[in-house]
Design an enzyme around this catalytic site. Structure first.
Site, PDB file in Angstrom:
ATOM      1  N   GLN A 202       7.536   7.949 -45.139  1.00 14.31           N
ATOM      2  CA  GLN A 202       7.212   7.297 -43.870  1.00 14.31           C
ATOM      3  C   GLN A 202       5.790   7.627 -43.449  1.00 14.31           C
ATOM      4  OE1 GLN A 202      11.471   8.768 -42.333  1.00 14.31           O
ATOM      5  NE2 GLN A 202      10.281   7.918 -40.659  1.00 14.31           N
ATOM      6  N   PHE A 233      14.836   7.240 -41.892  1.00 13.62           N
ATOM      7  CA  PHE A 233      15.545   7.778 -40.728  1.00 13.62           C
ATOM      8  C   PHE A 233      14.942   9.087 -40.233  1.00 13.62           C
ATOM      9  CE2 PHE A 233      18.693   5.459 -43.393  1.00 13.62           C
ATOM     10  CZ  PHE A 233      18.827   4.338 -42.582  1.00 13.62           C
ATOM     11  N   GLU A 237       9.644  11.662 -43.073  1.00 15.80           N
ATOM     12  CA  GLU A 237       8.445  11.761 -42.229  1.00 15.80           C
ATOM     13  C   GLU A 237       7.592  12.926 -42.723  1.00 15.80           C
ATOM     14  OE1 GLU A 237       9.158  11.575 -38.003  1.00 15.80           O
ATOM     15  OE2 GLU A 237       7.127  12.261 -37.557  1.00 15.80           O
ATOM     16  N   ARG A 315      10.931  16.649 -27.360  1.00 17.89           N
ATOM     17  CA  ARG A 315      11.668  15.432 -27.036  1.00 17.89           C
ATOM     18  C   ARG A 315      13.058  15.774 -26.481  1.00 17.89           C
ATOM     19  NH1 ARG A 315      10.959   9.848 -27.550  1.00 17.89           N
ATOM     20  NH2 ARG A 315       8.891   9.995 -28.413  1.00 17.89           N
ATOM     21  N   ARG A 347      16.148  10.208 -36.635  1.00 19.70           N
ATOM     22  CA  ARG A 347      16.278   9.132 -35.647  1.00 19.70           C
ATOM     23  C   ARG A 347      16.582   9.645 -34.228  1.00 19.70           C
ATOM     24  NH1 ARG A 347      19.336   3.711 -37.695  1.00 19.70           N
ATOM     25  NH2 ARG A 347      18.061   2.189 -36.576  1.00 19.70           N
ATOM     26  N   PHE A 349      14.750  12.134 -32.893  1.00 22.75           N
ATOM     27  CA  PHE A 349      13.785  13.246 -32.917  1.00 22.75           C
ATOM     28  C   PHE A 349      14.049  14.250 -31.794  1.00 22.75           C
ATOM     29  CE2 PHE A 349       9.312  14.903 -32.988  1.00 22.75           C
ATOM     30  CZ  PHE A 349       9.157  15.031 -34.361  1.00 22.75           C
ATOM     31  N   ALA A 516       8.956   7.607 -34.397  1.00 22.13           N
ATOM     32  CA  ALA A 516       8.999   7.528 -32.933  1.00 22.13           C
ATOM     33  C   ALA A 516       9.191   6.088 -32.458  1.00 22.13           C
ATOM     34  CB  ALA A 516       7.750   8.151 -32.311  1.00 22.13           C
ATOM     35  N   GLU A 718      14.996   3.735 -32.636  1.00 19.29           N
ATOM     36  CA  GLU A 718      15.829   4.906 -32.403  1.00 19.29           C
ATOM     37  C   GLU A 718      16.799   4.795 -31.220  1.00 19.29           C
ATOM     38  OE1 GLU A 718      12.034   7.025 -32.283  1.00 19.29           O
ATOM     39  OE2 GLU A 718      13.073   8.665 -33.263  1.00 19.29           O
TER      40      GLU A 718
END
Ligand code: MTE
Ligand code: MOS
Length: 758
Positions: A202, A233, A237, A315, A347, A349, A516, A718
């Site tokens: 990603q 997902f 990342e 988050r 997903r 985060f 994100a 997400e």
């Protein structure tokens, strides 16, 4: 910009939908390998914590086909794959810190030989006591990053003054991404130490940077390419870097192309998951159910390295009040260091874990007061008559919060079904039904302000066909078609005229991860900027030829037109070429108005919020704990959707993925800390029969985003995952329990039922 759209906003099939179904879509492992390609396999630690004494590679090297066994000592550059800059080893050196940690890399003529070689390498490890749980890490005060604090007002004082107080504790589990395409990379060395790196990632730019760091070369020597990712997902990342850097380093050492494709077991054992959390909270409230003060600790299992855990906790904290307002708040975030795999993006985060907190609070307050969670939640919604502010100083849209909830409740026929379910429960001693809901406000933007930027590169050829490239990656979410729709809209040409191309660090550099949920927001605007630049140049050429103003030239139906003048888009492109006008442009976008101070946790970290609401009905067999979702009604705010067909798929898929996390997916490790749920036989992801038989998905009618997003659309990747929280609430409703830990497997549901019987 806000006017009628013809191509953007249309429900169109994913550009690869047919190819995905027929199997023609090429994933990395489907691409022909260059002659001489070698295959690699990791040697993984079987021990959760210990001193690495020796790597005995003799027997493995003697196997047919094995070419080399590489260890940290062979790494030409730095043995460091940390996404956030600290030391996180690609291959373990003196210490192993989790079972499943890569220690060495076997390179062989075939994948089978590499796997056989990996199995034959003997690791001598002097075992140390492992720390395997959040509780153990808290007791040992083992944190990966300094404690985080999000506070507003004076929570201890407000708690002391509140008419009622209650405290609670609960936990949620991790989650394996279970992307269909596992982690894979192919490194092809070229001339002058150049390397082309195909990676299922990603985040191509981070793979480029980390590969260069491991190789000890400049970034410009490494070109990373990604046509499509077979599901990420969040799991690709930061976690794609290890596989890509290992392939790159083996390719440089051997001078041959090297492919590394993890087996499913190795993938699950060695890559990060969603963070499990332990929540402890105390709340003060009044007799009407208004929450006056909340003091909570959110402790996450970060695994053995920081990875992205700081961002995940940011988050979680900023989403812990979800769509509600509480005046006096103190939220502590502790990221624990354990001897488990380093947990990572998944997903939402950290948002999904955060959202659970206020839902648990609302549920308990409702039970104490003998009211419904729905009434208590609504009484605490952000927005008039309550303040609309978040504890970090941003503002929510109270009208949208109330609107998504009203639409979900009405669409689900709440009152009628509540009465029906109560009657059913009164008549059935063992089978119980439950109804639950959730209302969501999810912030859109990367928590790290600098990541909120994107670039695009657009070429128009002299036949009027268009080549589109941008920094976003396609992982099934439909980003490529959405951005192509934007470009087709700007040029007024058919979507078929836009060629979608692989993401490449050589075309659009210095990109952010596709994460994100910001992919179409960021890359959509960047592509819009690039296409608009070219369109303006083309309009100027047409205007000069026709003696009109450039602003009078319209681009529509594959033509440029002004009054009676008209040229096909291709004819105009050719005219531009002859007039020596460039038909190629880059585009750049950065999200405006962001302001975030991570140290004080204050400001405006999110450009806007995506709202959603859900109602779920479950049935529980109280003799076995078996449960299923009978019906779900979802309402999701997509602004003015760029592609309602794709967005619907995202909403459905995210909900079912959330349902899996909350109900059936359970990561189980043995007492020595070895994860034993390494495949589909022991790790249960939702199947087609777990999809609610009645599944009503609606996008909130009409309202365009209130900030200038691309064509006033809203992100969707997400947020709908968190709508599955309604299922947790429905299970608690069915069982009639204060506490239900997650995942709410039949065993846990049964335990909750049994605890009520004693
Ligand atoms: N949908 C599919 N089919 N496959 C994926 O891997 N990843 C999700 C979501 N939807 C994912 C997906 C995650 S974690 C994010 S952050 C977003 O897509 C990223 O893409 P976007 O920003 O373009 O929505
Ligand atoms: Mo998504 S977890 O931001 O890749």
């Amino acid at each position: 910009m806000d006017g009628a759209l013809r191509i953007a906003g249309q429900a169109m099939a994913h550009d690869s939908a047919l190819k995905h179904c027929t199997g023609e879509a090429r994933f990395l492992d489907d691409t022909a390998e260059p002659p001489g390609t070698l295959h690699a396999a990791f040697v993984l630690s079987g021990v959760a914590h210990g001193r690495l004494l020796a790597i005995e590679s003799g027997p493995a090297l003697a196997l047919a086909g094995v070419v080399a066994i590489l260890t940290a000592a062979d790494i030409p550059g730095r043995n460091d794959i940390a996404p956030t800059g600290r030391d996180e080893a690609l291959l373990a050196t003196d210490l192993v810190e989790h079972a499943g940690q890569p220690v060495a890399l076997v390179v062989a003529d075939t994948r089978e030989a590499a796997l056989a070689g990996a199995a034959a390498v003997m690791l001598r490890i002097d075992a140390l006591p492992p720390v395997l749980s959040i509780e153990a890490a808290l007791a040992a005060e083992q944190l990966l990053i300094p404690p985080m604090l999000l506070a507003e007002g004076d929570a201890p004082a407000a708690l002391a003054a509140a008419p009622h107080r209650v405290s609670g504790e609960f936990r949620c589990g991790g989650q394996e991404h279970f992307y269909l395409e596992g982690q894979v990379a192919l490194a092809i060395p070229g001339e002058d130490r150049d390397i082309v790196l195909h990676s299922s990632t990603q985040h191509p730019t981070e793979v480029q940077h980390i590969a260069a760091r491991v190789l000890g070369c400049d970034f410009n020597r490494v070109t990373v390419q990604v046509r499509r990712v077979g599901g990420g997902f969040g799991g690709k990342e930061s976690n794609a870097s290890a596989v890509a850097a290992a392939a790159a380093f083996a390719a440089v050492v051997t001078g041959r192309p090297v492919k590394l494709r993890l087996s499913r077991k190795a993938d699950i054992a060695s890559t990060g998951k969603r963070h499990p959390f332990l929540f402890r909270w105390e709340v003060g409230f009044d007799v009407a159910g208004r929450v006056l003060a909340l003091d909570a600790t959110l402790a996450a299992d970060g695994g053995h390295t920081p990875d992205l855990s700081g961002g995940v906790m940011m988050r979680a904290l900023t989403h812990a009040l979800n769509a509600c307002h509480v005046a006096d708040v103190r939220l502590r975030g502790l990221v624990c260091k354990t001897n488990t795999v380093s947990n990572t993006a998944f997903r939402g985060f950290g948002g999904p874990q955060g959202v659970l907190l206020m839902e648990d609070v609302v549920h308990r307050v409702a039970r104490v007061l003998g009211r419904t969670p729905e009434a208590v939640r609504a009484h605490n919604f952000a927005g008039a008559p309550n303040p609309a502010t978040t504890p970090y100083g941003a503002t929510l849209e109270g009208d949208l919060i109330r609107r998504v909830w009203a639409e979900a409740r009405d669409g689900a026929e709440w009152d009628r079904r509540r009465a029906e379910i109560d009657a059913f429960n009164a008549a059935h001693p063992f089978l119980r039904r439950g109804l639950g809901s959730v209302v969501l406000a999810f912030g859109i933007s990367f928590g790290l302000p600098h990541l909120n930027q994107a670039g695009a590169l657009v070429h128009v050829y002299t036949d009027g066909s268009v080549r589109l490239n941008h920094g976003g990656t396609e992982m099934g979410q439909g980003l490529f078609i959405k951005v192509a729709q934007v470009v087709a809209e700007v040029f007024g040409v058919d979507l078929e005229r836009i060629a979608i191309t692989a993401t490449s660090t050589g075309e659009v550099p210095n990109t952010s991860p596709t994460a994100a949920s910001t992919g179409s927001d960021l890359n959509g605007w960047a592509a819009h900027a690039a296409a608009s630049t070219i369109r303006e140049r083309m309009a100027a050429v047409a205007a000069a030829r026709w003696g009109v103003e450039p602003g009078d030239v319209q681009f529509e139906d594959n033509r440029a037109t002004a009054g009676n003048h008209t040229l096909s888009f291709g004819e105009l492109a050719q005219a531009c070429y002859l007039a020596r006008v460039s038909l190629s442009a880059t585009g750049y976008y950065k999200t405006p108005d962001l302001d975030w101070d991570g140290a004080t946790m204050r400001g405006r970290p999110f450009f806007y919020y995506s709202y959603g609401a859900a109602v779920a009905e479950v049935a529980v067999d109280t003799l076995t704990g078996e449960n299923r979702v009978l019906r779900a009604d979802l309402v999701q705010d997509c602004g003015r959707s760029l592609n309602p067909a794709v967005d619907r798929g995202q909403i459905e898929g995210a909900f079912v993925q959330g349902l899996g996390w909350l109900t059936c997916e359970e990561l189980w490790s043995d007492p020595a800390g070895r994860l034993r749920t390494l495949g589909p036989s022991t790790y249960k992801i939702p199947g087609s029969r777990d999809v609610p038989p009645v599944f009503n998905v609606r996008m909130l009618e009409g309202p365009p985003a209130r900030v200038p997003t691309i064509f006033r659309s809203k992100a969707v990747g997400e947020p709908p995952l968190m709508l599955a929280t309604a299922v947790w609430n429905a299970l608690k409703d069915a069982v009639g329990t204060d506490r239900l830990d997650l995942p709410a497997t039949p065993e846990r549901v049964l335990a909750a039922v049994s605890s009520l019987r004693v």
